[in-house]
Design a protein around this motif. Structure first.
Motif, PDB file in Angstrom:
ATOM      1  N   ILE A  60       0.862  -1.175   0.000  1.00 22.49           N
ATOM      2  CA  ILE A  60       0.000   0.000   0.000  1.00 22.49           C
ATOM      3  C   ILE A  60       0.905   1.234   0.000  1.00 22.49           C
ATOM      4  O   ILE A  60       1.762   1.389   0.873  1.00 22.49           O
ATOM      5  N   LEU A  61       0.734   2.102  -0.989  1.00 16.46           N
ATOM      6  CA  LEU A  61       1.567   3.292  -1.119  1.00 16.46           C
ATOM      7  C   LEU A  61       0.676   4.512  -1.267  1.00 16.46           C
ATOM      8  O   LEU A  61      -0.148   4.568  -2.181  1.00 16.46           O
ATOM      9  N   PHE A  62       0.818   5.462  -0.320  1.00 14.51           N
ATOM     10  CA  PHE A  62      -0.025   6.655  -0.306  1.00 14.51           C
ATOM     11  C   PHE A  62      -1.512   6.287  -0.355  1.00 14.51           C
ATOM     12  O   PHE A  62      -2.311   6.907  -1.059  1.00 14.51           O
ATOM     13  N   GLY A  63      -1.863   5.246   0.382  1.00 15.28           N
ATOM     14  CA  GLY A  63      -3.255   4.838   0.489  1.00 15.28           C
ATOM     15  C   GLY A  63      -3.792   4.009  -0.660  1.00 15.28           C
ATOM     16  O   GLY A  63      -4.977   3.673  -0.674  1.00 15.28           O
ATOM     17  N   ARG A  64      -2.941   3.659  -1.615  1.00 14.27           N
ATOM     18  CA  ARG A  64      -3.383   2.899  -2.786  1.00 14.27           C
ATOM     19  C   ARG A  64      -2.739   1.521  -2.806  1.00 14.27           C
ATOM     20  O   ARG A  64      -1.541   1.384  -2.556  1.00 14.27           O
ATOM     21  N   ASP A  65      -3.524   0.515  -3.157  1.00 10.17           N
ATOM     22  CA  ASP A  65      -3.001  -0.829  -3.353  1.00 10.17           C
ATOM     23  C   ASP A  65      -2.230  -0.832  -4.676  1.00 10.17           C
ATOM     24  O   ASP A  65      -2.813  -0.573  -5.741  1.00 10.17           O
ATOM     25  N   SER A  66      -0.942  -1.136  -4.613  1.00  8.31           N
ATOM     26  CA  SER A  66      -0.108  -1.042  -5.817  1.00  8.31           C
ATOM     27  C   SER A  66      -0.597  -1.961  -6.933  1.00  8.31           C
ATOM     28  O   SER A  66      -0.371  -1.675  -8.117  1.00  8.31           O
ATOM     29  N   ALA A  67      -1.270  -3.058  -6.583  1.00  4.82           N
ATOM     30  CA  ALA A  67      -1.737  -4.002  -7.605  1.00  4.82           C
ATOM     31  C   ALA A  67      -2.848  -3.417  -8.461  1.00  4.82           C
ATOM     32  O   ALA A  67      -3.127  -3.930  -9.545  1.00  4.82           O
ATOM     33  N   THR A  68      -3.499  -2.361  -7.998  1.00  4.52           N
ATOM     34  CA  THR A  68      -4.630  -1.783  -8.728  1.00  4.52           C
ATOM     35  C   THR A  68      -4.236  -0.560  -9.558  1.00  4.52           C
ATOM     36  O   THR A  68      -5.082   0.012 -10.242  1.00  4.52           O
ATOM     37  N   LEU A  69      -2.967  -0.168  -9.503  1.00  7.50           N
ATOM     38  CA  LEU A  69      -2.550   1.073 -10.149  1.00  7.50           C
ATOM     39  C   LEU A  69      -2.276   0.875 -11.637  1.00  7.50           C
ATOM     40  O   LEU A  69      -1.662  -0.112 -12.051  1.00  7.50           O
TER      41      LEU A  69
END
Length: 220
Positions: A60-69
């Motif tokens: 999780i980076l800056f509140g975002r799941d990296s797999a969904t970016l």
């Protein structure tokens, strides 16, 4: 700001290089990352930067799941992270000044808005007199300082530094550490990968992340 949940990393079909990583990087925090050569420090920093994808687990980076970016979202997130690589990655066809200013040029800023700031940062790292030199004539230590200045110029929310004092003398290493500490005081989270125990002892209030046998041990 950044968290790992049961993260593992393997290359190909080989055994996991990193396994069962569970930790968090908080806003405005300072930590050292250390461990024996080959323990996976550089691989861990690449996971921070999303340059590598975990084999399992969640980042999780800056509140975002990296797999969904998406690719564009990853690019936007990377702009919030300053990175100092061991191989410097300076562009030989650009002057030192142009190399340091490059992140701001990429963001579309006009030179008039950042020229004095680039000069001030070059003074801080002791390279002002070399500002119009090209990387091919710089020493290893000068390239290291230039890479640090470039990583800092956009005032990142997180700074990742891989052996940032490896090519400088002890006096300059202490000066650079003070620069990292001041950056931390201004609100940036700092992660420094290093083998230098003397460097870490100068800032003993920082957390220490120790990689050993593929696992991460956190010492407050």
């Amino acid at each position: 700001m950044l968290s790992f949940e049961n993260v593992g990393l393997s290359y190909g079909t080989g055994p996991e290089t990193l396994r069962d990583l569970n930790f968090a990087i908080e806003p405005n925090s300072f930590q050292f990352l250390t461990g024996p050569s080959g323990a996976g420090k550089t691989s861990l920093l690449k996971l921070f930067l999303l340059a590598l994808k975990p084999t399992r687990g969640k980042i999780i980076l800056f509140g975002r799941d990296s797999a969904t970016l998406s690719k564009d979202e990853i690019t936007q997130i990377r702009r919030r992270i300053g990175v100092v690589f061991q191989d410097f990655r300076l562009l030989d066809h650009l002057t030192l000044y142009e190399n340091v200013a490059l992140p701001l040029r990429v963001l579309g800023q006009e030179e008039a808005t950042y020229r004095s700031e680039v000069f001030e940062l070059l003074r801080w790292v002791g390279l002002f007199e070399r500002k119009y030199s090209f990387p091919t004539v710089l020493s290893g230590g000068e390239k290291q300082r230039a890479a640090i200045a470039r990583a800092l110029i956009a005032r990142p929310e997180v700074l990742l530094a891989d052996e940032p004092t490896g090519n400088v003398d002890p006096t300059l290493a202490r000066r650079l550490l003070r620069l990292f500490v001041e950056l931390h005081k201004s609100g940036t989270s700092v992660v420094i990968a290093t083998h230098d125990l003397n460097l870490m002892d100068q800032f003993d209030s920082a957390r220490r992340f120790v990689l050993a046998d593929g696992r991460l041990h956190v010492f407050e």
